[in-house]
Design a protein around this motif. Structure first.
Motif, PDB file in Angstrom:
ATOM      1  N   GLN A 121     -41.314 -17.250 -12.155  1.00  0.00           N
ATOM      2  CA  GLN A 121     -42.575 -17.483 -11.444  1.00  0.00           C
ATOM      3  C   GLN A 121     -42.841 -18.940 -11.081  1.00  0.00           C
ATOM      4  O   GLN A 121     -43.851 -19.242 -10.436  1.00  0.00           O
ATOM      5  N   ALA A 122     -41.963 -19.846 -11.481  1.00  0.00           N
ATOM      6  CA  ALA A 122     -42.193 -21.251 -11.153  1.00  0.00           C
ATOM      7  C   ALA A 122     -42.141 -21.520  -9.652  1.00  0.00           C
ATOM      8  O   ALA A 122     -42.661 -22.541  -9.181  1.00  0.00           O
ATOM      9  N   VAL A 123     -41.540 -20.626  -8.884  1.00  0.00           N
ATOM     10  CA  VAL A 123     -41.488 -20.795  -7.424  1.00  0.00           C
ATOM     11  C   VAL A 123     -42.796 -20.381  -6.761  1.00  0.00           C
ATOM     12  O   VAL A 123     -43.009 -20.644  -5.579  1.00  0.00           O
ATOM     13  N   GLU A 129     -46.754 -21.989 -14.953  1.00  0.00           N
ATOM     14  CA  GLU A 129     -45.323 -21.694 -15.068  1.00  0.00           C
ATOM     15  C   GLU A 129     -44.464 -22.858 -14.595  1.00  0.00           C
ATOM     16  O   GLU A 129     -43.372 -23.092 -15.124  1.00  0.00           O
ATOM     17  N   LYS A 130     -44.936 -23.601 -13.627  1.00  0.00           N
ATOM     18  CA  LYS A 130     -44.207 -24.793 -13.194  1.00  0.00           C
ATOM     19  C   LYS A 130     -44.125 -25.816 -14.331  1.00  0.00           C
ATOM     20  O   LYS A 130     -43.070 -26.401 -14.587  1.00  0.00           O
ATOM     21  N   ASN A 131     -45.246 -26.034 -15.000  1.00  0.00           N
ATOM     22  CA  ASN A 131     -45.247 -26.984 -16.115  1.00  0.00           C
ATOM     23  C   ASN A 131     -44.416 -26.489 -17.288  1.00  0.00           C
ATOM     24  O   ASN A 131     -43.803 -27.284 -18.004  1.00  0.00           O
ATOM     25  N   THR A 132     -44.398 -25.182 -17.498  1.00  0.00           N
ATOM     26  CA  THR A 132     -43.556 -24.627 -18.562  1.00  0.00           C
ATOM     27  C   THR A 132     -42.083 -24.796 -18.213  1.00  0.00           C
ATOM     28  O   THR A 132     -41.259 -25.086 -19.098  1.00  0.00           O
ATOM     29  N   TYR A 133     -41.762 -24.662 -16.952  1.00  0.00           N
ATOM     30  CA  TYR A 133     -40.367 -24.786 -16.535  1.00  0.00           C
ATOM     31  C   TYR A 133     -39.808 -26.177 -16.829  1.00  0.00           C
ATOM     32  O   TYR A 133     -38.655 -26.314 -17.252  1.00  0.00           O
ATOM     33  N   ARG A 201     -30.560 -21.725  -8.688  1.00  0.00           N
ATOM     34  CA  ARG A 201     -31.953 -21.325  -8.912  1.00  0.00           C
ATOM     35  C   ARG A 201     -32.810 -22.542  -9.226  1.00  0.00           C
ATOM     36  O   ARG A 201     -33.957 -22.645  -8.765  1.00  0.00           O
ATOM     37  N   HIS A 202     -32.269 -23.469  -9.996  1.00  0.00           N
ATOM     38  CA  HIS A 202     -33.019 -24.677 -10.325  1.00  0.00           C
ATOM     39  C   HIS A 202     -33.380 -25.461  -9.063  1.00  0.00           C
ATOM     40  O   HIS A 202     -34.504 -25.978  -8.943  1.00  0.00           O
ATOM     41  N   GLN A 203     -32.448 -25.564  -8.136  1.00  0.00           N
ATOM     42  CA  GLN A 203     -32.731 -26.297  -6.902  1.00  0.00           C
ATOM     43  C   GLN A 203     -33.849 -25.642  -6.104  1.00  0.00           C
ATOM     44  O   GLN A 203     -34.699 -26.324  -5.513  1.00  0.00           O
ATOM     45  N   ILE A 204     -33.883 -24.318  -6.094  1.00  0.00           N
ATOM     46  CA  ILE A 204     -34.954 -23.595  -5.403  1.00  0.00           C
ATOM     47  C   ILE A 204     -36.301 -23.875  -6.073  1.00  0.00           C
ATOM     48  O   ILE A 204     -37.309 -24.135  -5.407  1.00  0.00           O
ATOM     49  N   ILE A 205     -36.310 -23.820  -7.399  1.00  0.00           N
ATOM     50  CA  ILE A 205     -37.548 -24.101  -8.137  1.00  0.00           C
ATOM     51  C   ILE A 205     -37.981 -25.545  -7.907  1.00  0.00           C
ATOM     52  O   ILE A 205     -39.179 -25.818  -7.706  1.00  0.00           O
ATOM     53  N   SER A 206     -37.036 -26.467  -7.908  1.00  0.00           N
ATOM     54  CA  SER A 206     -37.361 -27.882  -7.722  1.00  0.00           C
ATOM     55  C   SER A 206     -38.087 -28.123  -6.408  1.00  0.00           C
ATOM     56  O   SER A 206     -39.036 -28.923  -6.334  1.00  0.00           O
ATOM     57  N   GLN A 207     -37.645 -27.448  -5.360  1.00  0.00           N
ATOM     58  CA  GLN A 207     -38.288 -27.610  -4.055  1.00  0.00           C
ATOM     59  C   GLN A 207     -39.739 -27.136  -4.076  1.00  0.00           C
ATOM     60  O   GLN A 207     -40.574 -27.624  -3.314  1.00  0.00           O
ATOM     61  N   SER A 208     -40.040 -26.197  -4.971  1.00  0.00           N
ATOM     62  CA  SER A 208     -41.409 -25.680  -5.048  1.00  0.00           C
ATOM     63  C   SER A 208     -42.317 -26.565  -5.902  1.00  0.00           C
ATOM     64  O   SER A 208     -43.530 -26.392  -5.907  1.00  0.00           O
ATOM     65  N   GLY A 213     -47.067 -32.086  -6.692  1.00  0.00           N
ATOM     66  CA  GLY A 213     -47.070 -33.359  -7.392  1.00  0.00           C
ATOM     67  C   GLY A 213     -46.341 -33.328  -8.722  1.00  0.00           C
ATOM     68  O   GLY A 213     -46.552 -34.202  -9.566  1.00  0.00           O
ATOM     69  N   ILE A 214     -45.483 -32.327  -8.921  1.00  0.00           N
ATOM     70  CA  ILE A 214     -44.699 -32.213 -10.156  1.00  0.00           C
ATOM     71  C   ILE A 214     -43.290 -32.705  -9.867  1.00  0.00           C
ATOM     72  O   ILE A 214     -42.612 -32.193  -8.971  1.00  0.00           O
ATOM     73  N   GLU A 215     -42.863 -33.693 -10.618  1.00  0.00           N
ATOM     74  CA  GLU A 215     -41.555 -34.295 -10.367  1.00  0.00           C
ATOM     75  C   GLU A 215     -40.443 -33.412 -10.901  1.00  0.00           C
ATOM     76  O   GLU A 215     -40.411 -33.101 -12.096  1.00  0.00           O
ATOM     77  N   PRO A 216     -39.515 -32.992 -10.060  1.00  0.00           N
ATOM     78  CA  PRO A 216     -38.382 -32.182 -10.537  1.00  0.00           C
ATOM     79  C   PRO A 216     -37.365 -33.052 -11.246  1.00  0.00           C
ATOM     80  O   PRO A 216     -37.424 -34.280 -11.199  1.00  0.00           O
TER      81      PRO A 216
END
Length: 342
Positions: A121-123, A129-133, A201-208, A213-216
């Motif tokens: 769900q981070a995407v 979920e983004k912060n948990t990722y 998958r990580h790269q896809i999440i990073s783009q989201s 304002g969350i640094e990948p």
């Protein structure tokens, strides 16, 4: 340069934990500051780390230090946006100064659900979920920087679940321990694709993350080498024919399959045609004796041989000398693994 490293194979029984502990002990012995992070809910490296302490023999005794599950739970529960590394208590080994533990926790198996949801769900627009990722990577990086660790060694289980892939994408480098048999051959055929899928998958999440304002983080671990483990030899120190057969087949598969798509790639200077950075023979009784005392295999003392003796007497002379020879041989191979990270 400080690094986060994992020894990983999706097949169990390849001595990941034993090698990780011995690698940490060796690195600390040459002046490096090392943090072992127990990311495996089985907590085997935590048990090994504390085995040298008599004050923790009681199974009811509380283990010192913050557990990885205790540390991350406030983020999993949404109580904190991030985890402050200053709140984490690490434990220094009582035999190997400058080797520390971020201890394991049987309850860390529950993180599979939290991290699995984050991967899925981070995407989405779900900030929680983004912060948990990103929480595990950010915590390990802040520990490494603020406490000046040279190496963080992550001990992971053989699964391909959310905990394992969350650890692997945090790493700068990976070493793959292998046993020369059919099952490791099959594992190598799959492993490159598995890790490449995680990176993708990580790269896809990073783009989201960036629009919020969350640094990948990079999430592109490199292959630093493979280790040939636990092979048996004849009396003349020659590997048995069946092991040589599987070693050759695995070598071919490493070259042709492990890094074939370019997403999971070897580090600069590592030659896939010469994949084994170390070859560790079966150490037989040395491993369980070392584990009893929470020591590296190359640091077994003569008095410890009482545990292997049928009459409870120490080994001397021609019986003790082969132990010393195997310990030195083992240490030389652990040194080669350490040099692969340089």
């Amino acid at each position: 340069m400080s690094k986060i490293i994992a020894l990983y194979n999706n097949k169990g029984g390849v001595s990941k934990t034993t090698t990780n502990f011995n690698l940490g002990a060796y690195l600390s012995s040459i002046g490096k500051k090392v943090l072992i992070v127990d990311c495996d809910p089985q907590c085997n490296i935590t048990e090994l780390f504390f085995a040298s302490r008599d004050d923790l023999d009681d199974p009811e005794a509380s283990l010192p230090g913050t557990s990885i599950y205790e540390a991350l739970l406030p983020r999993f529960k949404g109580q904190q946006g991030a985890i402050d590394q200053n709140t984490i208590e690490l434990t220094e080994h009582n035999v190997y100064p400058s080797m520390y533990l971020f201890r394991g926790d049987l309850e860390f198996s529950r993180a599979e659900t939290y991290l699995g949801t984050a991967w899925n769900q981070a995407v989405t627009e779900n900030i929680h979920e983004k912060n948990t990722y990103i929480v595990l990577n950010n915590l390990l990086r802040s520990l490494m920087i603020e406490r000046e660790f040279d190496y963080i060694l992550c001990d992971v289980g053989p699964s391909t679940g959310a905990i394992t892939k969350s650890v692997i994408v945090c790493c700068d480098e990976i070493v793959i321990p292998l046993v020369p048999d059919r099952f490791c051959y099959q594992a190598v055929r799959l492993l490159g694709n598995v890790i490449s899928e995680w990176i993708d998958r990580h790269q896809i999440i990073s783009q989201s993350l960036e629009p919020y304002g969350i640094e990948p983080f990079p999430g592109q671990p490199k292959l630093a080498g493979t280790i040939l483990q636990n092979f048996k030899v004849h009396a003349g120190a020659k590997a048995k024919a069946s092991y040589i057969k599987w070693q050759d087949k695995i070598s071919e598969e490493i070259e042709s399959s492990l890094c074939k798509d370019g997403k999971f790639s070897a580090k600069e200077g590592f030659d896939l045609k010469k994949p084994y950075v170390a070859s560790i023979k079966d150490v037989a009784v040395l491993a369980p004796v070392a584990q009893l005392f929470g020591r590296a295999i190359f640091d077994i003392e003569q008095e410890h041989t009482k545990e292997a003796s049928s009459n409870g007497q120490m080994y001397y002379g021609s019986v003790w000398q082969p132990w010393k020879d195997r310990m030195e041989e083992y240490k030389a191979e652990i040194q080669k693994i350490a040099e692969a990270f340089e």
